[in-house]
Design a protein around this motif. Sequence first.
Motif, mmCIF file in Angstrom:
data_model
loop_
_atom_site.group_PDB
_atom_site.id
_atom_site.type_symbol
_atom_site.label_atom_id
_atom_site.label_comp_id
_atom_site.label_asym_id
_atom_site.label_seq_id
_atom_site.Cartn_x
_atom_site.Cartn_y
_atom_site.Cartn_z
ATOM 1 N N TYR A 27 0.804 -1.218 0.000
ATOM 2 C CA TYR A 27 0.000 0.000 0.000
ATOM 3 C C TYR A 27 0.837 1.267 0.000
ATOM 4 O O TYR A 27 0.294 2.370 0.060
ATOM 5 C CB TYR A 27 -0.938 -0.005 1.206
ATOM 6 N N ALA A 28 2.142 1.134 -0.064
ATOM 7 C CA ALA A 28 3.002 2.314 -0.110
ATOM 8 C C ALA A 28 2.920 2.946 -1.489
ATOM 9 O O ALA A 28 3.106 2.269 -2.502
ATOM 10 C CB ALA A 28 4.440 1.929 0.209
ATOM 11 N N ARG A 29 2.609 4.234 -1.527
ATOM 12 C CA ARG A 29 2.537 4.949 -2.803
ATOM 13 C C ARG A 29 3.585 6.046 -2.794
ATOM 14 O O ARG A 29 3.484 6.995 -2.005
ATOM 15 C CB ARG A 29 1.147 5.536 -3.012
ATOM 16 N N PRO A 30 4.599 5.931 -3.640
ATOM 17 C CA PRO A 30 5.665 6.941 -3.631
ATOM 18 C C PRO A 30 5.111 8.337 -3.921
ATOM 19 O O PRO A 30 4.262 8.515 -4.789
ATOM 20 C CB PRO A 30 6.596 6.470 -4.757
ATOM 21 N N LEU A 31 5.592 9.309 -3.167
ATOM 22 C CA LEU A 31 5.200 10.700 -3.375
ATOM 23 C C LEU A 31 6.369 11.460 -3.986
ATOM 24 O O LEU A 31 7.524 11.233 -3.617
ATOM 25 C CB LEU A 31 4.809 11.346 -2.037
ATOM 26 N N ALA A 84 -7.379 7.207 -9.213
ATOM 27 C CA ALA A 84 -6.116 7.945 -9.280
ATOM 28 C C ALA A 84 -4.927 6.990 -9.222
ATOM 29 O O ALA A 84 -3.944 7.157 -9.952
ATOM 30 C CB ALA A 84 -6.038 8.958 -8.145
ATOM 31 N N ALA A 85 -5.008 5.973 -8.366
ATOM 32 C CA ALA A 85 -3.916 5.001 -8.254
ATOM 33 C C ALA A 85 -3.768 4.201 -9.540
ATOM 34 O O ALA A 85 -2.651 3.939 -10.007
ATOM 35 C CB ALA A 85 -4.174 4.069 -7.067
ATOM 36 N N GLN A 86 -4.897 3.798 -10.141
ATOM 37 C CA GLN A 86 -4.840 3.045 -11.387
ATOM 38 C C GLN A 86 -4.282 3.896 -12.520
ATOM 39 O O GLN A 86 -3.493 3.424 -13.342
ATOM 40 C CB GLN A 86 -6.235 2.528 -11.740
#
Length: 298
Positions: free
Chosen positions: A135-139, A284-286
């Motif tokens: 679930y980590a989403r790089p910023l 947004a993630a997709q």
Amino acid sequence: MTVLPVALIHVTGVRRLTPRMVRCTFAGDGLDAFPTWPDQQLKLLFPRPGQTAPRLPEAPADDGMRWYQAFLALPEDERPWMRSYTVRAYDPERQWLTVDFVLHGAHESAGPATRWAATASVGDTLARYGPSAVYARPLPLDAPGPILLAGDETALPAIGSLAEALPATARATAWIEIADRAEEQPLPTRADLTVHWVHRDRAPAGPDGALLAAVRAARLPADPALAWLAGEAGAVRSLRRHLIADRGLDKRRIEFAGYWRRSLTQDDAPTEEDLVEARERIAAAQEEAGRTGSEQAG
């Protein structure tokens, strides 16, 4: 290293940061392989009255769906309360994690997490579920251009972790809504960070809330690389709409999360607005994953 998605954790230290925020450090099994990233979320499980530790289901924790079904099958008066929190810090040498707790309301009328945190002491036991690096989403904290951060006191631990992760070359501005001046706290960072504290006890009353009013009235940096928003779900939605509709910010540059819902708890069913927000976050993630895949293929 031991990867344990669910484990008991034990309090190793308690410190009152401000009148309404308590910092607890924890040790426990599996923290030698603890994944870390800024704005890192995990679930904490709080014991029911009469329990010295939360009761956990016997299902294997590496099967998330099966484990959660077993969790829901526990008798309600024995099932731990589960709440989402931000990891404020992780000490890899001691293998300790730090979590900051906001104390909401009077002790008698507060929720289970506030009641626990208000009286927490060394040796007390909770359980954790996660976090999972999935679930980590790089910023884009190192992207050129200014960064906007906005949230209430529940977002302060995440804002603190983001501030520490910013590189020295970054420029960031934060708007943080808190009860009063006593709730201000230092936010160490290498970056050029400007913090605007929004005090509810001084802010004019209005239907949109103090944080949105402050951001609406602010002179925002031009062409921000990222806007990060978190806090009460309704306020976050209003902030996001303002940045898109009134400021012309590309929605792909906005990270947003509703941490809590006014008059509701995480035990309550999601509202229609919650479902809309969840669909927007998934979309947004997709979209980001598709764009990244195209760039890698090219």
